[in-house]
Scaffold this motif. Structure first.
Motif, PDB file in Angstrom:
ATOM      1  N   ILE A  56       0.837  -1.201   0.000  1.00  0.00           N
ATOM      2  CA  ILE A  56       0.000   0.000   0.000  1.00  0.00           C
ATOM      3  C   ILE A  56       0.871   1.250   0.000  1.00  0.00           C
ATOM      4  CG2 ILE A  56      -1.611   1.367   1.407  1.00  0.00           C
ATOM      5  CD1 ILE A  56      -2.903  -1.420   2.143  1.00  0.00           C
ATOM      6  N   ASP A  57       1.940   1.255   0.806  1.00  0.00           N
ATOM      7  CA  ASP A  57       2.862   2.396   0.810  1.00  0.00           C
ATOM      8  C   ASP A  57       3.455   2.634  -0.570  1.00  0.00           C
ATOM      9  OD1 ASP A  57       2.450   2.852   3.527  1.00  0.00           O
ATOM     10  OD2 ASP A  57       4.313   1.874   4.157  1.00  0.00           O
ATOM     11  N   ARG A  58       3.849   1.552  -1.242  1.00  0.00           N
ATOM     12  CA  ARG A  58       4.427   1.680  -2.594  1.00  0.00           C
ATOM     13  C   ARG A  58       3.381   2.177  -3.596  1.00  0.00           C
ATOM     14  NH1 ARG A  58       9.076   2.753  -3.392  1.00  0.00           N
ATOM     15  NH2 ARG A  58       9.532   1.352  -5.113  1.00  0.00           N
ATOM     16  N   LEU A  59       2.131   1.737  -3.439  1.00  0.00           N
ATOM     17  CA  LEU A  59       1.067   2.208  -4.323  1.00  0.00           C
ATOM     18  C   LEU A  59       0.810   3.700  -4.119  1.00  0.00           C
ATOM     19  CD1 LEU A  59      -1.376  -0.811  -4.025  1.00  0.00           C
ATOM     20  CD2 LEU A  59      -0.145  -0.099  -6.095  1.00  0.00           C
ATOM     21  N   ILE A  60       0.824   4.134  -2.881  1.00  0.00           N
ATOM     22  CA  ILE A  60       0.638   5.557  -2.593  1.00  0.00           C
ATOM     23  C   ILE A  60       1.772   6.363  -3.217  1.00  0.00           C
ATOM     24  CG2 ILE A  60       0.655   7.290  -0.739  1.00  0.00           C
ATOM     25  CD1 ILE A  60      -0.857   5.133   0.972  1.00  0.00           C
ATOM     26  N   GLU A  61       2.999   5.854  -3.069  1.00  0.00           N
ATOM     27  CA  GLU A  61       4.149   6.541  -3.673  1.00  0.00           C
ATOM     28  C   GLU A  61       4.014   6.609  -5.194  1.00  0.00           C
ATOM     29  OE1 GLU A  61       9.002   6.130  -4.076  1.00  0.00           O
ATOM     30  OE2 GLU A  61       7.953   4.963  -2.557  1.00  0.00           O
ATOM     31  N   ALA A  62       3.628   5.495  -5.804  1.00  0.00           N
ATOM     32  CA  ALA A  62       3.459   5.471  -7.258  1.00  0.00           C
ATOM     33  C   ALA A  62       2.410   6.484  -7.688  1.00  0.00           C
ATOM     34  CB  ALA A  62       3.052   4.073  -7.725  1.00  0.00           C
ATOM     35  N   ASN A  63       1.344   6.601  -6.932  1.00  0.00           N
ATOM     36  CA  ASN A  63       0.265   7.510  -7.290  1.00  0.00           C
ATOM     37  C   ASN A  63       0.670   8.966  -7.088  1.00  0.00           C
ATOM     38  OD1 ASN A  63      -2.239   8.027  -8.335  1.00  0.00           O
ATOM     39  ND2 ASN A  63      -3.380   7.364  -6.548  1.00  0.00           N
ATOM     40  N   MET A  64       1.378   9.232  -6.011  1.00  0.00           N
ATOM     41  CA  MET A  64       1.789  10.614  -5.747  1.00  0.00           C
ATOM     42  C   MET A  64       2.822  11.104  -6.764  1.00  0.00           C
ATOM     43  SD  MET A  64       1.922  10.658  -1.569  1.00  0.00           S
ATOM     44  CE  MET A  64       2.957  12.095  -1.559  1.00  0.00           C
ATOM     45  N   LYS A  65       3.768  10.239  -7.099  1.00  0.00           N
ATOM     46  CA  LYS A  65       4.869  10.634  -7.981  1.00  0.00           C
ATOM     47  C   LYS A  65       4.618  10.274  -9.443  1.00  0.00           C
ATOM     48  CE  LYS A  65       8.361  10.289  -4.375  1.00  0.00           C
ATOM     49  NZ  LYS A  65       9.615   9.636  -3.952  1.00  0.00           N
ATOM     50  N   LYS A  66       3.564   9.492  -9.687  1.00  0.00           N
ATOM     51  CA  LYS A  66       3.262   8.989 -11.040  1.00  0.00           C
ATOM     52  C   LYS A  66       4.488   8.305 -11.637  1.00  0.00           C
ATOM     53  CE  LYS A  66      -0.889  10.694 -10.796  1.00  0.00           C
ATOM     54  NZ  LYS A  66      -1.373  10.377  -9.454  1.00  0.00           N
ATOM     55  N   GLU A  67       5.054   7.377 -10.836  1.00  0.00           N
ATOM     56  CA  GLU A  67       6.239   6.623 -11.244  1.00  0.00           C
ATOM     57  C   GLU A  67       5.900   5.151 -11.401  1.00  0.00           C
ATOM     58  OE1 GLU A  67       9.220   7.332  -8.262  1.00  0.00           O
ATOM     59  OE2 GLU A  67       9.731   9.309  -9.075  1.00  0.00           O
ATOM     60  N   GLU A  68       6.553   4.528 -12.385  1.00  0.00           N
ATOM     61  CA  GLU A  68       6.328   3.110 -12.676  1.00  0.00           C
ATOM     62  C   GLU A  68       7.044   2.177 -11.700  1.00  0.00           C
ATOM     63  OE1 GLU A  68       7.055   1.886 -16.745  1.00  0.00           O
ATOM     64  OE2 GLU A  68       6.718   3.947 -17.407  1.00  0.00           O
ATOM     65  N   GLU A  69       8.221   2.547 -11.243  1.00  0.00           N
ATOM     66  CA  GLU A  69       9.068   1.641 -10.466  1.00  0.00           C
ATOM     67  C   GLU A  69       8.349   1.035  -9.261  1.00  0.00           C
ATOM     68  OE1 GLU A  69      11.404   0.074  -7.498  1.00  0.00           O
ATOM     69  OE2 GLU A  69      10.777   2.148  -7.262  1.00  0.00           O
ATOM     70  N   PRO A  70       7.645   1.839  -8.447  1.00  0.00           N
ATOM     71  CA  PRO A  70       6.946   1.204  -7.319  1.00  0.00           C
ATOM     72  C   PRO A  70       5.898   0.182  -7.776  1.00  0.00           C
ATOM     73  CG  PRO A  70       7.031   3.595  -7.026  1.00  0.00           C
ATOM     74  CD  PRO A  70       7.517   3.295  -8.412  1.00  0.00           C
ATOM     75  N   LEU A  71       5.285   0.426  -8.909  1.00  0.00           N
ATOM     76  CA  LEU A  71       4.288  -0.509  -9.433  1.00  0.00           C
ATOM     77  C   LEU A  71       4.939  -1.809  -9.894  1.00  0.00           C
ATOM     78  CD1 LEU A  71       2.079   2.061 -11.324  1.00  0.00           C
ATOM     79  CD2 LEU A  71       1.367   0.688  -9.353  1.00  0.00           C
ATOM     80  N   HIS A  72       6.098  -1.709 -10.504  1.00  0.00           N
ATOM     81  CA  HIS A  72       6.823  -2.921 -10.896  1.00  0.00           C
ATOM     82  C   HIS A  72       7.170  -3.750  -9.648  1.00  0.00           C
ATOM     83  CE1 HIS A  72       7.159  -2.190 -15.170  1.00  0.00           C
ATOM     84  NE2 HIS A  72       7.571  -0.963 -14.939  1.00  0.00           N
ATOM     85  N   GLU A  73       7.553  -3.056  -8.573  1.00  0.00           N
ATOM     86  CA  GLU A  73       7.861  -3.759  -7.334  1.00  0.00           C
ATOM     87  C   GLU A  73       6.600  -4.419  -6.756  1.00  0.00           C
ATOM     88  OE1 GLU A  73       9.887  -3.122  -2.948  1.00  0.00           O
ATOM     89  OE2 GLU A  73       9.585  -1.357  -4.218  1.00  0.00           O
ATOM     90  N   VAL A  74       5.480  -3.701  -6.793  1.00  0.00           N
ATOM     91  CA  VAL A  74       4.207  -4.250  -6.308  1.00  0.00           C
ATOM     92  C   VAL A  74       3.854  -5.516  -7.081  1.00  0.00           C
ATOM     93  CG1 VAL A  74       1.705  -3.829  -6.320  1.00  0.00           C
ATOM     94  CG2 VAL A  74       3.270  -2.124  -5.349  1.00  0.00           C
TER      95      VAL A  74
END
Length: 129
Positions: free
Chosen positions: A90-108
């Motif tokens: 969830i923390d990584r998803l929030i980060e991905a959404n705030m920064k609009k970055e792919e990397e946290p989503l790949h990790e998820v």
């Protein structure tokens, strides 16, 4: 699809979820989280902020559902480990959404795929460990 066919399809879809075993339902949730995370990545690549937010929110909803299904009293350490992992996701998803970055989503996706693989092994009668 025509209206009657669409109604039949919806009934089929509802029945699919209502008759699935608890194990199969969890697999469906993992598959959904992976699918929605991939759609969020595509939306980021297309610079579509609204779609990115939509797909990340859908992924978060699934992770919250998985969290609510945990029984930490009976599940012991395994359930607590999953709980911690879900909170991290969830923390990584929030980060991905705030920064609009792919990397946290790949990790998820990687984390969910690993959990899903273990869950599938359990379904085949295997054990974790």
């Amino acid at each position: 699809m025509t209206a009657p066919n669409m109604a039949g399809y919806k009934a089929y879809q509802n029945n699919k979820y209502q008759t699935a075993s608890p194990h199969r339902l969890i697999l469906m949730l993992y598959n959904g989280a992976i699918q929605f995370s991939n759609k969020a990545i595509q939306a980021i690549q297309q610079n579509n902020i609204a779609e990115t937010n939509k797909w990340i929110q859908k992924t978060q909803d699934i992770i919250y559902e998985l969290l609510s299904s945990l029984n930490t009293k009976e599940g012991g350490q395994l359930a607590r480990n999953l709980q911690n992992l879900y909170f991290y996701v969830i923390d990584r998803l929030i980060e991905a959404n705030m920064k609009k970055e792919e990397e946290p989503l790949h990790e998820v996706i990687k984390i969910i795929e690993e959990i899903k693989s273990s869950w599938e092994e359990i379904g085949r009668g295997g054990t974790l460990g």
